[in-house]
Each structure stands twice: as C-alpha cells, then as structure tokens.
Enzyme design. Structure first.
Site, PDB file in Angstrom:
ATOM      1  N   ASN A 197       0.884  -1.272   0.070  1.00 55.88           N
ATOM      2  CA  ASN A 197      -0.147  -0.020  -0.224  1.00 55.88           C
ATOM      3  C   ASN A 197       0.815   1.231  -0.004  1.00 55.88           C
ATOM      4  OD1 ASN A 197      -1.864   1.820   0.313  1.00 55.88           O
ATOM      5  ND2 ASN A 197      -3.004   0.613   1.599  1.00 55.88           N
ATOM      6  N   ASP A 198       1.384   1.727   1.164  1.00 57.86           N
ATOM      7  CA  ASP A 198       2.146   3.026   1.367  1.00 57.86           C
ATOM      8  C   ASP A 198       3.286   2.886   0.286  1.00 57.86           C
ATOM      9  OD1 ASP A 198       0.538   4.037   3.285  1.00 57.86           O
ATOM     10  OD2 ASP A 198       1.365   2.846   4.861  1.00 57.86           O
ATOM     11  N   VAL A 199       3.890   1.914  -0.039  1.00 55.96           N
ATOM     12  CA  VAL A 199       5.167   1.785  -0.715  1.00 55.96           C
ATOM     13  C   VAL A 199       4.880   1.969  -2.197  1.00 55.96           C
ATOM     14  CG1 VAL A 199       6.281   0.324   1.022  1.00 55.96           C
ATOM     15  CG2 VAL A 199       5.036  -0.624  -0.878  1.00 55.96           C
TER      16      VAL A 199
END
Length: 465
Positions: free
Chosen positions: A394-396
C-alpha cells in the site's frame, strides 16, 4: 595455556560470526550464513563452560536444565510460528536479551567478587560505567521490544500514541538517566542503580509508543541494534571476548540496517525514532474510508490481462504475508510463464513488518533469487511493463509520496507502479495503509482493483488462466 586456547577459540567464533553476517547479506548464501553463526555460537558456549571450570554438580544441573528448558521452548516456537508472526517473535526475543543485560548488571552489583571486578563497596569505576550502560540499554531494549511486540501482535493499536510534551519529557528523563549514571559510578549506590533501571524501562516505552506501523521495520532493526549493544555490555561485565564481539557485530549491523531503512523512507533516523513518521496524520485518519469510485475487476479480468501481457512485475506487501499467498502466487507465476509472460518481483526496503520480510516469504515459496529485485534496481522498468500486480502492498506504492507535500509519506521513495500500462491491485478494501493515508493509485485510470483475500484471489486467477 587454557586462557590462550580460549582466546583463540573465541577469535575463531568471532570470525565465524562475521562470515555469518556476510552470508546473510544474500538470499543465496543465507542458509550457509545461519549455519556458520550457529556453529560459532556453539563453539563460544562450549569454550565458556570449559574455562569456567565448574566443579559443582548443582551448578551444572542448573545450567543443563536452563539450556534444556530454553532450547525446548525455542525449538517449539520456531517450528510453530507462522512467517507472518516472525516480526513480533523477533521483537520478543530482543526483549529477552535486554532483560538478560539488566539481570547480569544487577548480579555484578551485588556479587562483584564473582566477576572479578572488586568487592561490595569498592567496585572498579570502569566496571560501574559498563554496568550502567548495560542496565540502561538493556532496560530500554526490554520495554521497547515489549511495546513493539504488543503493537505487531495486535494486542494494542498500531497507531502512533502521542501526547503534548512528549519530547520534552523524554529529554528530561534522558538527562535524569545521565545524572543517575554519574551518581552510581561515584557512590556505587544501589538506589541509583534501580532508579536508573526504572527510568530506562519507562524510556523504552515512551520512545516506541509514538511510532506507527509504517515505521515498524525501522523499529525492529533499531531494537536489534539495542540488543547487540546490551549483549556487548554483558560481555564487558563478564569479561567474555566472544560476547563482546557478538554484541558489537549485532549492534553495529543493526544500526547500519536502521540507517538503510530510514534512507529507504527518505527520513532522518532521529525523526523516526523521536516521533514516528506521520504520527498525527496517521492517528487522525484512523477509521476513515475512501468513497471515491474505482475501477473494480474480477479474477477472470486479471487472468485475461496478465495471460496476454508480455511482462508482469509483482509487488508483494504485508497483505500477501497475512493471507499466506506466496505459494499460490508462485503457482500463478508458473502458469503465466507457460504462456510466455516475463515475470519479475519488486521489493521495497520497508515492505512488510521487518527488514527482508518479503524476501523471506518469496524464498519460502522457492521463488528464484534472480527474479527478485530491490527498488533501485527495478524502478526504471515499470514504464516499459505491461502489468504491475500489487498484492497487499500500500504505502510503498502511493504516488502521493512524490506529489503531495502535505502527506506524511512525502519524500519516501516508492515503487513506480503507476507508470505501468495496467496496475492490478489486490486488496481487501480501500482502507489506508499503516501510514494512515489514502493511496491515490486506487483511483488512477490504469488501475483495476481486485477486492478480496489475497490468497483466494490468486487461486481464482489461476483457475481462470
């Protein structure tokens, strides 16, 4: 002569530890590295018991019982623990090293004759300094690791826990610890020792609770470093060369790894440790669900797109680990290869909950090492790739890290999956990741969301291919 032989054996053990670290630097040599490390530790333990010259049957019985109990517990845990729980297991083990340092320091304070550092009331100043550092670092490691464990295990919220005046309080407690170290070294006061231990226990809690889930890989490597320095402190107290070497290796390598992880997030080490990244934003975002429309697809859609693609880059994340989807993913890849599709895997430095988490999972599924690439080595290839298959990350992969200065992840290097012709994103929902921010990639025109459990979704794609 015995001392000379012991010194040589410890040196050999130290060399084996160094070679073990070198082996662990690559998945292809990691198994050999582990074997070297275990062999070195076995040699160090045998030599330590030999030079101790123990002739008391009761003492030998206690040692054998301790090794048997601890070894049995460790073996059972190692065999039963799922790979998804490995980060919290590592944190739990770090806590044990920290508490060991505290207990050894306390033992040395009360029975200095047994350690050859003086007598009660007249302990060497250098030994008191070593003792102070050991108890301080050990206590911080113990409670910090316990907090990390409870967050990773889901026993408490993984969101950053912040309160007004947190940093000034930490600074004040830090200064108080320095004062207690001076007091202990000057007077050998037992009160100063235990006050130092209590303050260090408190500091360990306070420096970890404001760190959110997105920073957990850094926390794990940082605690690894702390446990190493705590072990080195024990080594100085025990005057054990092998323990000093081992602790220094673990401490320095953990610190270097923490730096690398921070670099992977484009964050300074101190900003992460002192407050977590995106703490307030992350906490505020908890419970929010994005309602913008997205392009939703099915397993059949994904199977058709990938089967007809020339190249696919797979981006694994913690969602893959939770669903234990790595074996199904490998099976899907084998099917795609039979259709002539070129496959590569892209790993972000902070994917998962501990350094190398995704690499370990893929190795468990026997994914060839030459198909797995780090961010810097593969990021330029997304623009020429037909499909980016994101499974649980997700964040990456969030482009906001490059475009939104107000985002808590702004400046963090990400995998440029949005540049692929098509992005297939496997996720249970549109919920935010550990950083607590929405992933704008979900709403791009070239993104198709595949909602559901990662393992079930991959298995359905295999059936439809």
């Amino acid at each position: 002569m015995t001392a000379d032989l012991a010194a040589i054996a410890y040196l050999i053990a130290g060399v084996m530890f160094i070679l073990a670290l070198r082996g662990l630097a690559s998945p292809e040599t990691s198994r050999r590295g582990n074997l070297l490390g275990m062999s070195g530790m076995a040699l160090a333990v045998v030599v330590t018991l030999y030079v101790a010259d123990i002739d008391d049957g009761l003492t030998w019985g206690m040692i054998v019982a301790g090794v048997a109990i601890g070894g049995t517990i460790g073996a059972i845990i190692a065999r039963r623990i799922p790979m998804t729980a490995m980060p919290q297991l590592v944190a739990a083990f770090h806590s044990l090293v920290g508490m060991a340092a505290v207990l050894v320091a306390a033992s040395a304070l009360y029975t200095p004759e047994a350690y050859g550092i003086g007598t009660v009331g007249s302990i060497k100043v250098s030994s008191l300094v070593e003792m102070s550092l050991g108890v301080a670092i050990g206590a911080v490691t113990f409670t910090g690791s316990i907090v990390a464990f409870t967050k990773l295990q889901g026993l408490v919220s993984g969101a950053p826990m912040v309160f007004p005046g947190q940093h000034p309080l930490n600074a004040l407690l830090g200064l108080a610890m320095i004062g207690l170290v001076v007091w202990l070294c000057a007077s050998e006061s037992h009160t100063a020792f235990w006050a130092l231990a209590v303050l260090a226990f408190v500091i360990g809690v306070l420096i970890i609770i404001p760190i959110g889930g997105a920073d957990m890989p850094v926390v794990i490597s940082m605690l690894n470093s702390y446990s190493g320095w705590a072990a080195a402190g024990i080594g100085f107290t025990l005057e054990n060369t092998a323990l000093i070497i081992t602790g220094a290796l673990v401490g320095s390598s953990g610190a270097i790894l923490s730096y690398i992880m921070c670099k992977g997030m484009n964050r300074s080490f101190f900003s992460v440790i002192l407050g977590g990244f995106g703490g307030e934003t992350s906490a505020a975002a908890q419970g929010k669900t994005e309602t913008r429309p997205v392009k939703q697809g099915s397993a059949e859609d994904a199977a058709f797109i990938m089967k007809n693609a020339g190249s696919v880059i797979i981006v694994p994340g913690y969602g893959m680990a939770v669903a234990q989807a790595q074996h199904a993913l490998r099976e899907m890849v084998d099917v795609l290869k039979e259709n002539g599709v070129r496959i590569k895997y892209a790993i972000h430095p902070v994917a998962g909950r501990m350094p190398g988490h995704m690499n370990v999972l893929l190795a468990e599924a026997n994914v060839p090492y030459d198909e797995v690439f780090e961010l810097d080595d593969i990021n330029s290839e997304f623009a020429q790739t037909d499909v980016a298959f994101v499974i649980g990350a997700n964040d990456v992969t969030n482009p906001a890290a490059k475009t939104d200065p107000a985002s808590p992840i702004y400046g963090m290097p990400i995998l440029d999956v949005e540049k692929s012709r098509t992005v297939l994103f496997v996720k249970r929902s549109l919920a935010s990741g550990y950083a607590g921010v929405d992933n704008v990639l979900f709403f791009r025109d070239n993104t198709m969301m595949l909602f559901g459990d990662a393992k079930k979704m991959v298995e359905e794609i295999i059936k439809a291919t």
